[in-house]
Scaffold this motif. Structure first.
Motif, PDB file in Angstrom:
ATOM      1  N   TYR A 158      80.495  40.872  50.655  1.00 31.52           N
ATOM      2  CA  TYR A 158      81.647  40.514  51.513  1.00 31.52           C
ATOM      3  C   TYR A 158      82.824  41.434  51.197  1.00 31.52           C
ATOM      4  CZ  TYR A 158      79.659  35.735  52.022  1.00 31.52           C
ATOM      5  OH  TYR A 158      78.899  34.641  52.244  1.00 31.52           O
ATOM      6  N   GLU A 159      83.028  41.647  49.901  1.00 29.32           N
ATOM      7  CA  GLU A 159      84.182  42.418  49.462  1.00 29.32           C
ATOM      8  C   GLU A 159      84.113  43.839  50.011  1.00 29.32           C
ATOM      9  OE1 GLU A 159      84.439  42.199  45.284  1.00 29.32           O
ATOM     10  OE2 GLU A 159      86.586  42.608  45.219  1.00 29.32           O
ATOM     11  N   GLU A 160      82.891  44.398  50.012  1.00 33.97           N
ATOM     12  CA  GLU A 160      82.718  45.743  50.567  1.00 33.97           C
ATOM     13  C   GLU A 160      83.028  45.764  52.050  1.00 33.97           C
ATOM     14  OE1 GLU A 160      82.058  47.997  47.382  1.00 33.97           O
ATOM     15  OE2 GLU A 160      82.070  48.724  49.443  1.00 33.97           O
ATOM     16  N   ILE A 161      82.737  44.669  52.743  1.00 34.09           N
ATOM     17  CA  ILE A 161      82.903  44.660  54.194  1.00 34.09           C
ATOM     18  C   ILE A 161      84.355  44.408  54.578  1.00 34.09           C
ATOM     19  CG2 ILE A 161      82.265  43.461  56.314  1.00 34.09           C
ATOM     20  CD1 ILE A 161      79.559  42.862  54.945  1.00 34.09           C
ATOM     21  N   SER A 181      80.007  50.180  55.494  1.00 33.46           N
ATOM     22  CA  SER A 181      79.830  51.451  54.789  1.00 33.46           C
ATOM     23  C   SER A 181      78.393  51.547  54.270  1.00 33.46           C
ATOM     24  CB  SER A 181      80.818  51.543  53.627  1.00 33.46           C
ATOM     25  OG  SER A 181      80.529  50.532  52.693  1.00 33.46           O
ATOM     26  N   THR A 182      78.020  52.725  53.821  1.00 35.30           N
ATOM     27  CA  THR A 182      76.662  52.893  53.278  1.00 35.30           C
ATOM     28  C   THR A 182      76.463  52.030  52.027  1.00 35.30           C
ATOM     29  OG1 THR A 182      77.519  54.825  52.173  1.00 35.30           O
ATOM     30  CG2 THR A 182      76.189  55.203  54.145  1.00 35.30           C
ATOM     31  N   LYS A 183      77.563  51.827  51.295  1.00 35.02           N
ATOM     32  CA  LYS A 183      77.476  51.015  50.090  1.00 35.02           C
ATOM     33  C   LYS A 183      77.041  49.580  50.434  1.00 35.02           C
ATOM     34  CE  LYS A 183      80.093  51.098  45.825  1.00 35.02           C
ATOM     35  NZ  LYS A 183      81.433  51.208  45.229  1.00 35.02           N
ATOM     36  N   VAL A 184      77.576  49.096  51.576  1.00 28.65           N
ATOM     37  CA  VAL A 184      77.200  47.744  52.010  1.00 28.65           C
ATOM     38  C   VAL A 184      75.699  47.677  52.236  1.00 28.65           C
ATOM     39  CG1 VAL A 184      77.459  46.028  53.825  1.00 28.65           C
ATOM     40  CG2 VAL A 184      79.430  47.321  53.062  1.00 28.65           C
ATOM     41  N   TRP A 185      75.177  48.679  52.963  1.00 32.08           N
ATOM     42  CA  TRP A 185      73.740  48.647  53.283  1.00 32.08           C
ATOM     43  C   TRP A 185      72.910  48.745  52.012  1.00 32.08           C
ATOM     44  CZ3 TRP A 185      73.160  46.398  57.472  1.00 32.08           C
ATOM     45  CH2 TRP A 185      73.969  46.664  58.569  1.00 32.08           C
ATOM     46  N   ASP A 186      73.385  49.613  51.083  1.00 36.80           N
ATOM     47  CA  ASP A 186      72.648  49.731  49.806  1.00 36.80           C
ATOM     48  C   ASP A 186      72.605  48.392  49.097  1.00 36.80           C
ATOM     49  OD1 ASP A 186      72.302  52.315  50.361  1.00 36.80           O
ATOM     50  OD2 ASP A 186      73.853  53.084  48.999  1.00 36.80           O
ATOM     51  N   ASP A 300      72.221  54.023  68.028  1.00 33.58           N
ATOM     52  CA  ASP A 300      73.665  53.871  67.891  1.00 33.58           C
ATOM     53  C   ASP A 300      73.997  53.300  66.516  1.00 33.58           C
ATOM     54  OD1 ASP A 300      76.294  53.155  68.109  1.00 33.58           O
ATOM     55  OD2 ASP A 300      75.879  51.373  69.312  1.00 33.58           O
ATOM     56  N   LYS A 301      74.726  54.071  65.703  1.00 36.23           N
ATOM     57  CA  LYS A 301      75.092  53.566  64.372  1.00 36.23           C
ATOM     58  C   LYS A 301      76.595  53.338  64.252  1.00 36.23           C
ATOM     59  CE  LYS A 301      70.909  54.419  62.567  1.00 36.23           C
ATOM     60  NZ  LYS A 301      69.947  53.338  62.708  1.00 36.23           N
ATOM     61  N   GLY A 302      77.304  53.539  65.346  1.00 42.65           N
ATOM     62  CA  GLY A 302      78.755  53.516  65.215  1.00 42.65           C
ATOM     63  C   GLY A 302      79.449  52.344  65.885  1.00 42.65           C
TER      64      GLY A 302
END
Lengths: 411, 169
Positions: A158-161, A181-186, A300-302
Motif C-alpha cells: 500500500y505504502e508503495e502505491i 511502480s515496478t517496485k509494487v509489482w515486484d 497498454d501499461k500506462g
C-alpha cells in the motif's frame, strides 16, 4: 448392619434446586483487550454461562454521515478509510465506484484489474487479522506473530502505491493517482510466491489442533435462516452455508471475468468462520494471479485513470504549464465540478460482507444524503442470540470470529 | 447462473398496484434500481407482501435509512430489499410528516431492522410503532436533538472566527 438410605437428603437437594437462581452482571468492555475495540457487553451470567447479553455501542461514533453532507465527493474518501480500518482500500474503492456510478464515468479495464489486485490484497490483510486473532483469543499467540509479517508486507505494498499504510485514502474518482511502480509489482509477485507456504504453516498450527478444534467447533453456531433474517453477509453468512457473494451476484469492477470459488461452511460456528476466511484468502491469491496474468497480456501499461477531464485531476506537468488544466485542477479540488442529481446504491464485497453506499445527490457540490451500509453494524445485533447459553470464554471467541470492527460498527 | 427475468421490475410494480392501488404513489427506475414510493399507511403490508410472496421473495433487508426533506417538511425512510432467489434489488420509499413522525416497524418481518430502526430514530427522530426497544444507539442517551436533520448544524454556528462564506459554506 447396613445403614438405611437417607432419603431425606435427596428431597432436600431437590428443594434447593428449585430456589430462584442468582445471576451476576458482568461488564465486558468498553475497554477490554478481548473486545478488540471500544464497545461494551453487559452480560447476565449464571456462573460461567451467559443468560443474556446487551451490547452498548457508539463509543467511537464520529458522525461520518453528517460530515459527508458538507464535503465534496473526493473528500469523503478519507472518511471511508475509517470504517473498516483493517481493509481501508476496499472501502476506498467501494466509494469511488459509487461516485463513478452516479457520474456515469466509464472505467478502463486496466484500472478495474488494478483495483481488483488491491481489493484482494486488502481482503487478505483483513482476514489475516481476524483469523490470527481467533487464535489469540483461544490461547494460541504463535500464529498471530507469524502472519503479522505478511500483513506488514501488504501494508508496505500500500505504502508503495499511495504513501500511507493503515488509512490509505487510495485512488481517486476515476482511477488511481499514479501508476503502480515496478517496485509494487515486484513486491506483489514476491508476496504471491512466499505467502501460500506461510498461510499453510499458519493453518497447520490451528486447523487440526485438538485444543483449537475443541474450543471452536459448535461454538457460536448460527443457522442459515436466522443469519439471513439478521442480515448477515460476507464470510459469516457463508459459514452458515449460504453462498452469497456480491462479487458473484452483482459483479463490479470486472469480477465477472474472474474464476474463483465461493467457499461455504456447514454449521455456521466459529470453526467454519475460520475455515471460510482461510479458504477465501487462497481464492484471493488466485484472483490476484489471474489479474496479474490479464495485466501482463495487455499491451497498454500506462492507463491508470479514466479519461474524463471533468472529474479526474489533470497531470501535474499540465497544471503548472497550462491555464485550462490549472482551472480544472482548482475546480475539482474545490469540489465545484458539475455533479448530476440522482441516487445510487452501490455495494461491494468488503472483508466483512456487503459494504453498501446509498448516495443521494441533489446536484450540489456535496451529497444530499449518504448512508453507509456497514456489515458489522447489522450482524453484530445477532450476538446475544449467538452466545446465549455459551460460556464466557466462548463468547469472546465468537466475537472475534465475527470480526466486529469498532470503526465500522459506529461509523 | 441466476435466471433473470427482464421485466421483473414490471412484475413487482404490477403486483403491488393490483393489490394496493393508489397507495403506490410512484414508481420509476433510478440509475439501475426500481424505486417505489409507498404511502405510509400500507408500508408494513407492502413489505410483508414483498417478503412473503412466492414469486417475489424479497427475503433480505439490505439496509434501511432515514431521510429528511426540509422543503416539504417531511421525514422519510428508504428500504433496500434484495431477493436472493431472483437476484433482484428494489428500493422502497415512504415518508411521514415532520411534526408527528411515526411509522410501523419492520422488525416483525426482519429482525435485522432492529438496530437500523434504532439508528434511524437516533438520527431523525422517526418513531417506529411496535419496535421492541426504541432507544438511542450511537449517540448519548441524554441527547435531545436529532442530529441528521438538515436544520441541525454540523459545526457550532455561533463561531465568528471562521468565515467560509466564499466557499458556499
Amino acid at each position: 448392619m447396613a445403614k438405611e438410605l437417607d432419603t431425606d437428603y435427596w428431597d432436600k437437594d431437590l428443594v434447593r434446586q428449585e430456589e430462584p437462581k442468582e445471576y451476576n452482571t458482568l461488564n465486558v468492555g468498553p475497554t477490554h483487550p478481548a473486545t478488540h475495540g471500544v464497545f461494551q457487553n453487559v452480560m447476565l451470567m449464571d456462573g460461567e454461562f451467559i443468560v443474556n447479553t446487551e451490547q452498548t455501542i457508539g463509543y467511537i461514533h464520529r458522525a461520518f454521515e453528517k460530515i459527508a453532507e458538507r464535503r465534496p465527493f473526493y473528500q469523503i474518501t478519507p472518511l471511508t478509510d475509517r470504517l473498516n480500518y483493517c481493509s481501508a482500500p476496499l472501502n476506498n474503492m467501494g466509494w469511488h465506484m459509487t461516485v463513478e456510478k452516479l457520474l456515469g464515468i466509464e472505467i478502463p479495464k486496466r484500472v478495474d484489474y488494478l483495483r481488483i489486485v488491491i481489493m484482494e490484497l486488502a481482503r487478505i490483510a483483513d482476514h489475516l487479522i481476524c483469523n490470527s486473532v481467533i487464535g489469540v483469543d483461544s490461547g494460541a499467540l504463535t500464529g498471530f506473530t507469524y502472519v503479522f509479517q505478511d500483513r506488514e508486507f501488504i501494508y508496505e505494498i500500500y505504502e508503495e502505491i499511495c504513501g500511507s499504510r493503515l488509512t490509505t485514502n487510495m485512488g481517486r474518482i476515476g482511477g488511481f493517482e499514479r501508476n503502480f511502480s515496478t517496485k509494487v509489482w515486484d513486491k506483489i509477485r514476491y508476496f504471491l510466491k512466499t505467502y501460500p507456504a506461510k498461510l499453510k504453516e499458519f493453518e497447520n498450527l490451528l486447523a487440526r489442533n485438538r485444543i483449537f478444534m475443541d474450543r471452536t467447533i459448535n461454538v457460536g453456531a448460527f443457522s442459515a435462516d436466522r443469519a439471513l433474517a439478521y442480515g448477515f453477509t460476507g464470510p459469516n453468512l457463508r459459514a452458515c452455508g449460504v453462498d452469497y457473494d456480491v462479487r458473484v451476484m452483482n459483479p463490479y469492477s470486472s469480477y465477472e471475468e474472474f474464476d474463483f470459488i465461493v467457499p461455504v461452511g456447514q454449521n455456521g460456528d466459529t470453526y467454519d468462520r475460520f475455515m471460510v476466511r482461510q479458504e477465501e484468502m487462497r481464492q484471493s491469491m488466485y484472483i490476484i494471479e489471474q489479474a496479474l496474468a490479464k495485466l501482463d497480456k495487455m499491451t497498454d501499461k500506462g492507463t491508470y485513470y479514466a479519461s474524463d477531464p471533468r472529474y479526474v485531476l489533470p497531470p501535474k506537468e499540465k497544471v503548472y504549464n497550462n491555464m485550462e488544466a490549472l482551472i480544472w485542477h482548482f475546480k475539482i479540488v474545490m469540489g465545484e465540478t458539475d455533479i448530476p442529481a440522482g441516487e445510487v446504491y452501490h455495494c461491494i464485497e468488503a472483508a466483512n460482507g456487503e459494504l453498501g453506499f446509498y448516495l443521494v445527490s441533489d446536484g450540489g457540490r456535496t451529497p444530499s444524503r449518504l448512508h453507509f451500509r456497514r456489515p458489522c453494524f447489522i450482524y453484530y445485533q445477532a450476538y446475544p442470540e449467538m452466545v446465549k447459553g455459551n460460556m464466557l470464554s466462548d463468547a469472546i471467541l465468537t466475537m472475534s470470529s465475527m470480526n466486529v470492527i469498532a470503526g465500522e460498527l459506529d461509523a | 447462473m441466476f435466471q433473470i427475468i427482464p421485466d421483473r421490475n414490471q412484475l413487482v410494480v404490477t403486483k403491488l398496484i393490483d393489490l394496493f392501488g393508489k397507495a403506490i404513489e410512484r414508481h420509476e427506475v433510478i440509475t439501475d434500481m426500481l424505486c417505489i414510493t409507498v404511502n405510509k399507511e400500507v408500508i408494513h403490508d407492502v413489505l410483508f407482501f414483498l417478503h412473503d410472496d412466492k414469486k417475489l421473495q424479497y427475503n433480505f433487508l439490505t439496509t434501511l435509512c432515514g431521510m429528511h426533506y426540509p422543503d416539504i417538511e417531511q421525514l422519510g425512510v428508504v428500504y433496500h430489499l434484495h431477493s436472493f432467489e431472483n437476484n433482484h434489488r428494489i428500493r422502497i420509499k415512504t415518508s411521514t410528516d415532520l411534526q408527528y413522525p411515526k411509522l410501523p416497524t419492520a422488525t416483525t418481518i426482519w429482525p435485522a431492522a432492529n438496530w437500523m430502526e434504532r439508528e434511524t430514530y437516533d438520527f431523525y427522530g422517526i418513531l417506529f410503532d411496535g419496535h421492541p426497544n426504541l432507544v438511542r444507539i450511537l449517540n448519548v442517551d441524554d441527547m435531545t436533538a436529532f442530529p441528521m436533520r438538515k436544520d441541525f448544524p454540523l459545526e457550532d454556528q455561533t463561531r465568528e472566527d471562521k468565515d467560509d462564506s466564499m466557499f458556499g459554506r
